[in-house]
Design an enzyme around this catalytic site. Structure first.
Site, mmCIF file in Angstrom:
data_model
loop_
_atom_site.group_PDB
_atom_site.id
_atom_site.type_symbol
_atom_site.label_atom_id
_atom_site.label_comp_id
_atom_site.label_asym_id
_atom_site.label_seq_id
_atom_site.Cartn_x
_atom_site.Cartn_y
_atom_site.Cartn_z
ATOM 1 N N ASP A 1 -8.060 4.731 -16.674
ATOM 2 C CA ASP A 1 -8.253 3.830 -15.541
ATOM 3 C C ASP A 1 -7.241 4.224 -14.484
ATOM 4 O O ASP A 1 -6.081 4.501 -14.783
ATOM 5 C CB ASP A 1 -8.072 2.369 -15.961
ATOM 6 C CG ASP A 1 -8.752 1.440 -14.959
ATOM 7 O OD1 ASP A 1 -9.939 1.667 -14.656
ATOM 8 O OD2 ASP A 1 -8.100 0.513 -14.471
ATOM 9 N N HIS B 1 -1.373 12.117 -10.453
ATOM 10 C CA HIS B 1 -1.180 11.004 -11.383
ATOM 11 C C HIS B 1 -1.870 11.293 -12.714
ATOM 12 O O HIS B 1 -1.291 11.135 -13.776
ATOM 13 C CB HIS B 1 -1.734 9.724 -10.751
ATOM 14 C CG HIS B 1 -3.166 9.824 -10.277
ATOM 15 N ND1 HIS B 1 -3.648 10.903 -9.593
ATOM 16 C CD2 HIS B 1 -4.215 8.986 -10.424
ATOM 17 C CE1 HIS B 1 -4.929 10.716 -9.320
ATOM 18 N NE2 HIS B 1 -5.294 9.560 -9.815
HETATM 19 P P1 ITT Z 1 -14.872 5.472 -14.975
HETATM 20 O O1 ITT Z 1 -16.305 5.620 -15.405
HETATM 21 O O2 ITT Z 1 -13.935 6.341 -15.753
HETATM 22 O O3 ITT Z 1 -14.400 4.018 -14.913
HETATM 23 P P2 ITT Z 1 -14.465 5.396 -12.105
HETATM 24 O O4 ITT Z 1 -14.651 6.429 -11.032
HETATM 25 O O5 ITT Z 1 -15.181 4.077 -11.949
HETATM 26 O O6 ITT Z 1 -14.832 6.091 -13.495
HETATM 27 P P3 ITT Z 1 -11.931 3.959 -12.218
HETATM 28 O O7 ITT Z 1 -12.572 2.693 -12.667
HETATM 29 O O8 ITT Z 1 -10.689 4.427 -12.926
HETATM 30 O O9 ITT Z 1 -12.926 5.206 -12.271
HETATM 31 O O10 ITT Z 1 -11.683 3.837 -10.674
HETATM 32 C C1 ITT Z 1 -10.813 4.659 -10.045
HETATM 33 C C2 ITT Z 1 -11.077 4.690 -8.572
HETATM 34 O O11 ITT Z 1 -10.043 5.449 -7.991
HETATM 35 C C3 ITT Z 1 -12.400 5.379 -8.196
HETATM 36 O O12 ITT Z 1 -12.803 4.882 -6.939
HETATM 37 C C4 ITT Z 1 -11.985 6.828 -8.089
HETATM 38 O O13 ITT Z 1 -12.825 7.577 -7.214
HETATM 39 C C5 ITT Z 1 -10.564 6.685 -7.538
HETATM 40 N N1 ITT Z 1 -9.723 7.738 -8.074
HETATM 41 C C6 ITT Z 1 -9.184 7.803 -9.311
HETATM 42 N N2 ITT Z 1 -8.530 8.939 -9.484
HETATM 43 C C7 ITT Z 1 -8.664 9.632 -8.344
HETATM 44 C C8 ITT Z 1 -8.255 10.891 -7.941
HETATM 45 O O14 ITT Z 1 -7.603 11.715 -8.747
HETATM 46 N N3 ITT Z 1 -8.574 11.286 -6.716
HETATM 47 C C9 ITT Z 1 -9.262 10.487 -5.901
HETATM 48 N N4 ITT Z 1 -9.716 9.282 -6.205
HETATM 49 C C10 ITT Z 1 -9.419 8.851 -7.431
#
Ligand code: ITT
Length: 204
Positions: free
Chosen positions: A63, A188
């Site tokens: 997450d 991160h």
């Molecule tokens: P999951 O299926 O793993 O939940 P998700 O994209 O919904 O995938 P999260 O719930 O962890 O992932 O939400 C993270 C948000 O932050 C999502 O909008 C991502 O695009 C953004 N994010 C996370 N890591 C990032 C990164 O390395 N670079 C850019 N955006 C990132």
């Protein structure tokens, strides 16, 4: 082999680049609990996924989120919802040009495994140098690994990466202006995955 439960292919690409073991993407829709704490969300997701998938192999859930200082940490745990509703360009415009533009990307990788597989290291605390927390319940151990990178919110630049990468600048370049490898070295998720990789190596 590691089963990475996520719908986000960008995360999987980065994990494959980083981890010394095979990574299989599994698209299972676990319940994302409401919490300000990414570790709580990831750990609950990993535990539920491990149980529901009848896993014999370890399971990972990640997450992550963007925490903007001038917006008191918004969008934080709501980053995915905000990306898909407002869009990243509008998140950039939410930050007043006169305001502080600093922000953090944070990631927590939660790794669920049969407790027997990590029994000794969790019991005597030798793994504590690598993971940021472990809970053992009903025969399943869940360890969490956290990573953070600081940067600034800027107008979108670059076409690599995914999500908020074009508006997050670190050391003069946005994350979208770097290769996956170069982003992993400072990101991160790269930092959280590095801790997991160290921990896996110590389990052997
Ligand atoms: P999951 O299926 O793993 O939940 P998700 O994209 O919904 O995938 P999260 O719930 O962890 O992932 O939400 C993270 C948000 O932050 C999502 O909008 C991502 O695009 C953004 N994010 C996370 N890591 C990032 C990164 O390395 N670079 C850019 N955006 C990132």
């Amino acid at each position: 082999m590691l089963r990475f439960v996520t719908g986000n292919e960008g995360k999987v690409r980065e994990a494959r680049e980083y981890l010394p073991i095979a990574v299989e993407q599994v698209d299972y829709d676990y319940v994302e609990v409401q919490s300000d704490d990414l570790a709580v969300i990831a750990a609950r997701g990993a535990r539920e996924s491990y149980r529901e998938l009848g896993a014999t192999e370890p399971v990972a859930v990640e997450d992550s989120g963007l925490f903007v200082d001038a917006l008191d940490g918004f969008p934080g745990p709501y980053s995915a919802y905000v990306e898909h509703s407002l869009g990243i360009e509008r998140v950039h415009r939410l930050v007043d040009p006169e305001d502080d533009h600093r922000a953090s990307f944070r990631s927590v990788v939660a790794y669920a495994v049969d407790a027997d597989a990590v029994g000794d290291s969790t019991a005597d605390g030798t793994a504590l140098d690598w993971h940021d927390g472990v809970t053992v319940d009903d025969g399943v151990a869940v360890a969490t690994f956290e990573g953070t990178v600081r940067g600034e919110i800027v107008a979108p630049r670059g076409d690599g990466g995914f999500g908020y990468d074009p508006i997050f600048e670190h050391d003069g370049r946005t994350m979208a202006e770097r290769s996956t490898e170069a982003k992993n070295a400072i990101s991160h998720r790269g930092r959280a995955l590095a801790k997991l990789a160290d921990w896996l190596a110590a389990q052997e």
